[in-house]
Every structure is written in C-alpha cells, then in structure tokens.
Enzyme design. Structure first.
Site, PDB file in Angstrom:
ATOM      1  N   ARG A  37       0.803  -1.214   0.000  1.00  0.00           N
ATOM      2  CA  ARG A  37       0.000   0.000   0.000  1.00  0.00           C
ATOM      3  C   ARG A  37       0.842   1.273   0.000  1.00  0.00           C
ATOM      4  O   ARG A  37       0.398   2.314  -0.488  1.00  0.00           O
ATOM      5  CB  ARG A  37      -0.976  -0.004   1.175  1.00  0.00           C
ATOM      6  N   VAL A  70      -6.631   7.745   1.133  1.00  0.00           N
ATOM      7  CA  VAL A  70      -6.602   6.287   1.203  1.00  0.00           C
ATOM      8  C   VAL A  70      -7.106   5.932   2.595  1.00  0.00           C
ATOM      9  O   VAL A  70      -6.518   6.334   3.604  1.00  0.00           O
ATOM     10  CB  VAL A  70      -5.183   5.737   0.976  1.00  0.00           C
ATOM     11  N   SER A  71      -8.210   5.218   2.660  1.00  0.00           N
ATOM     12  CA  SER A  71      -8.856   4.941   3.944  1.00  0.00           C
ATOM     13  C   SER A  71      -7.929   4.195   4.888  1.00  0.00           C
ATOM     14  O   SER A  71      -7.018   3.472   4.468  1.00  0.00           O
ATOM     15  CB  SER A  71     -10.127   4.115   3.729  1.00  0.00           C
ATOM     16  N   ALA A  72      -8.175   4.373   6.182  1.00  0.00           N
ATOM     17  CA  ALA A  72      -7.421   3.639   7.193  1.00  0.00           C
ATOM     18  C   ALA A  72      -7.608   2.138   6.980  1.00  0.00           C
ATOM     19  O   ALA A  72      -8.708   1.679   6.661  1.00  0.00           O
ATOM     20  CB  ALA A  72      -7.889   4.037   8.586  1.00  0.00           C
TER      21      ALA A  72
END
Length: 403
Positions: A37, A70-72
C-alpha cells in the site's frame, strides 16, 4: 526500504487488524499481507501508511478541506468483511485510491474483476499508476461521476463505496445484482455509518452497521454538512453541524452558550471500551432537530463545553436553547455515566429530554443495532416500515427502526 522490512510492516498491520476484529476471513487477512500500500502514497510516512487507524490524505481543495484519501486499513478491512467477498465476484469500487482496489482484487482473485471509479482524474491517474506498478491486471480504472450509470457496465455482485454519501442514487441500485451487497458510508442526519445493504428488488435492506469516517462525495451527488457557528474565536470555535436540520437561531444560541449549565445525569453507564455510536444513532432517530455539536479543544479548555468529538456530539435544539450529551467518571475504574448539559431558557427541559431517551435506549435497545432500509424517492408511505424514522433525500427515502 528493503522488501523484508516491507513484509514485516504488512504482517504487523495484519496482526493488528486481526486483534481489532476488523480482518476475520482468511482471504481478507491474506490480502493485507500482500498489498504494498505504501507505493500508492510515496510521500507519506511509511509507518503511518501501515498503521491500522491512519487514513492517508492524498488531496485537499483550495480551502484545505480533505477531498481524497486512502482509507485507514481498519476501515478497509471492515468494509471488505461487510461486503462478504468471494473469488470470482465482480466488484465496483466508488471512490478510487489504489490500495483498496488492490485489496478487493486479491480477494476476488484472477477469476474476479474490480472496476474502480472516481470523478477526479488526478485520483484515477494515481490509482492507475499504482495498480500497474503492483501488477493488478484484474482491475479497471475509470474516471466518471458515479452518481450516474457507469458506461459499458453490467450489474455487479458487490459495490463498495469509499466516500461519504448522503443519498443512494438510482444508478447504484441498477448496477447491483439482485441479492448483491452494497457497502456504503451513509450519512444520516449528520452521523455516518458504513452500512452493508442487500438488494431486495427496488429496496436495500441493512445487514450490518458500523461506525466510520470518510471524505464526502464530490460531483452531482455532493451534499455536504453545513456548520452554523456559535462561537468563533480561534482555537475554541463551537458550531452545529447541520444535515437537513432546520436553520438555527445562531445569535440566540450563541448567547445561550454563555449562560450557566443545566446538568442532568441518567444513571446509565458505559465501560471505557464501549462505544456510544449506537446510542447516538438512537438519539437521532428518536428526537427531532438533533444536529451535532462540534467544538475545538480550546472551547473545552475555556469551559464553554465539557465534551469534544471530531465527529460531533448530539445536541437537541429548540429556539434559543440547546442541550448536548456528556459523560462523567464514576467511582468504578474505567466506567462513565451518561448525561446531558443544557443552555438557554429551555436548557433544563432539553437536558431532561435527552436523558429520558438515553434511559429508553438503555432499557429497550442497548446491545441492538439499527435496521435500515432504503427505498426510491416517491415510494408510498404504506410500503415503508410503519414504526421507522424517515430521512428524505433527493433520490431515496431512508427508514431506520430498532429491534
């Protein structure tokens, strides 16, 4: 950073997600061990990128408002589990970023396919570059406004929305197979919950509700919360977050904020690890005109308010008076009592009213989760649950009931 160190970070993140209960199924767990990521956000701190609770902001607007992220990882894992994914499925992701599409692609495998769409070409360009660099060939990236139909698309098994939505446009229902699942961070009277819906003909029926936070949707579906400011001193601002609520008398409420407190306690307690998320959703379904009180930490330090929350605190408003939920420590270790603080001429009665509903929740709904159904706008009242609390939107009618 060496690849072995990257893997150590991915493994540590995955173990954290397992401990939090966010990642449970083997394929979701395996996906987090695999996706690199950090390559999607090369300018971000790598340790933060692999922290379970940290969302990585990737774009802000001219006012500094966050419009893409970018989401947790915890939120990503939670939504993936809500989606109940399986190999071979087709998945539409609304709101691109790159890593989440990669995670979805890992779970559906080579026989499945992911389409990720975003309105912002900068976002889709970054997502495309990341997915190409990391070798995900079963993902298609599109630049489009997902409020509308996605060109050349057939209905999907799953739709996962990664931006806050205030409404469910008809296109989403059309893009979802019968019996398919839509996972969406749905804002209901200012409170956002990621809801797993199952399509049942022309309606959506909830099958899971979780607390979350997301950047708001852009484009035709944009419907942002508005802030009515009551106190505007730098570092100690206080305001009401409005989401379809009546226009408040801000001048009268600003004066009320400076009046003595009327405090009432409920006798209802929470343990330190217990969330008040379901209580707050109950309050917004049980009471009219309940916006969220938002305050900076300086307002608490000065004594203007007793509680501060980045998501806002339910506040019952009536003319020039208001009351908001609060807590205090009890004699038991790590246990807190729920109460309410009122300000203004009717502050005492409003605080009592809030406390009454906290007690109702404790007696009748504690441990339960809301049941949410979404119907197309224009659906006759007699088709909606008779005891449901209704939220009217441009495209939909939302009904919330409690067991």
């Amino acid at each position: 950073m060496e690849k072995s160190s990257e893997q150590e970070l991915r493994d540590a993140l995955t173990e954290s997600l397992i401990e939090l209960g966010a990642a449970r199924s083997p394929r979701v767990i395996a996906a987090f061990r695999s996706v690199r990521r950090h390559l999607a956000t090369p300018d971000a701190d790598m340790l933060s990128t692999y922290s379970a609770e940290v969302a990585t902001i990737t774009k802000t607007d001219e006012h500094g408002v966050q419009i893409s992220s970018v989401s947790a990882p915890r939120i990503q894992a939670m939504q993936m589990e809500q989606a109940d994914l399986a190999p071979g499925m087709s998945v539409l992701e609304i709101g691109s970023g790159g890593p989440n599409a990669a995670l979805l692609a890992e779970v559906v495998g080579d026989t499945g396919h992911v389409v990720t769409v975003d309105i912002d070409p900068d976002v889709t360009a970054r997502a495309s570059a990341f997915l190409k660099a990391t070798g995900y060939r079963n993902v298609t990236v599109l630049t489009a406004d997902a409020e509308n139909e996605i060109p050349n698309s057939t209905p999907f098994d799953r739709i996962v929305v990664t931006v806050q939505a205030a409404d469910i446009p008809p296109a989403w229902l059309d893009l979802l197979k019968e019996g398919g699942r839509l996972v969406v961070p749905l804002r209901m009277r200012g409170m956002t919950r990621t809801v797993a819906f199952v399509r049942d003909r022309d309606r959506l029926v909830s099958d899971g509700v979780e607390l979350c936070g997301f950047v708001p949707m852009q484009g035709a579906g944009e419907n942002r919360v508005r802030l009515a400011v009551l106190h505007d001193v730098a570092g100690e601002q206080v305001g009401l977050r409005l989401d379809g609520h009546p226009e408040p008398d801000t001048e009268a409420l600003a004066k009320a904020l400076l009046t003595p407190r009327n405090t009432r306690w409920s006798g209802v307690t929470l343990g330190g690890s217990e969330s008040n998320e379901h209580l707050d959703l109950w309050l917004t379904t049980a009471l009219d005109n309940l916006p969220l009180l938002a305050a900076m930490p300086g307002a608490r330090d000065r004594g203007l308010v007793t509680s501060v929350s980045p998501l806002g605190i339910p506040a019952l408003v009536d003319g020039g008076s208001f009351a908001y939920r609060t807590v205090r420590a009890t004699d038991e270790v790590d246990r807190y009592e729920l109460g309410a603080i009122g300000h203004g001429p009717r502050g005492r009665r409003l605080a009592e009213r809030l406390v009454e509903e906290i007690q109702v929740w404790d007696r009748e709904h504690r441990g339960a989760r809301a049941h949410i159904e979404v119907y197309p706008a224009g659906t006759p009242d007699d088709r909606l649950p008779a005891d449901g609390r209704r939220i009217e939107r441009r495209h939909s009618r939302v009904s919330i009931t409690w067991p």
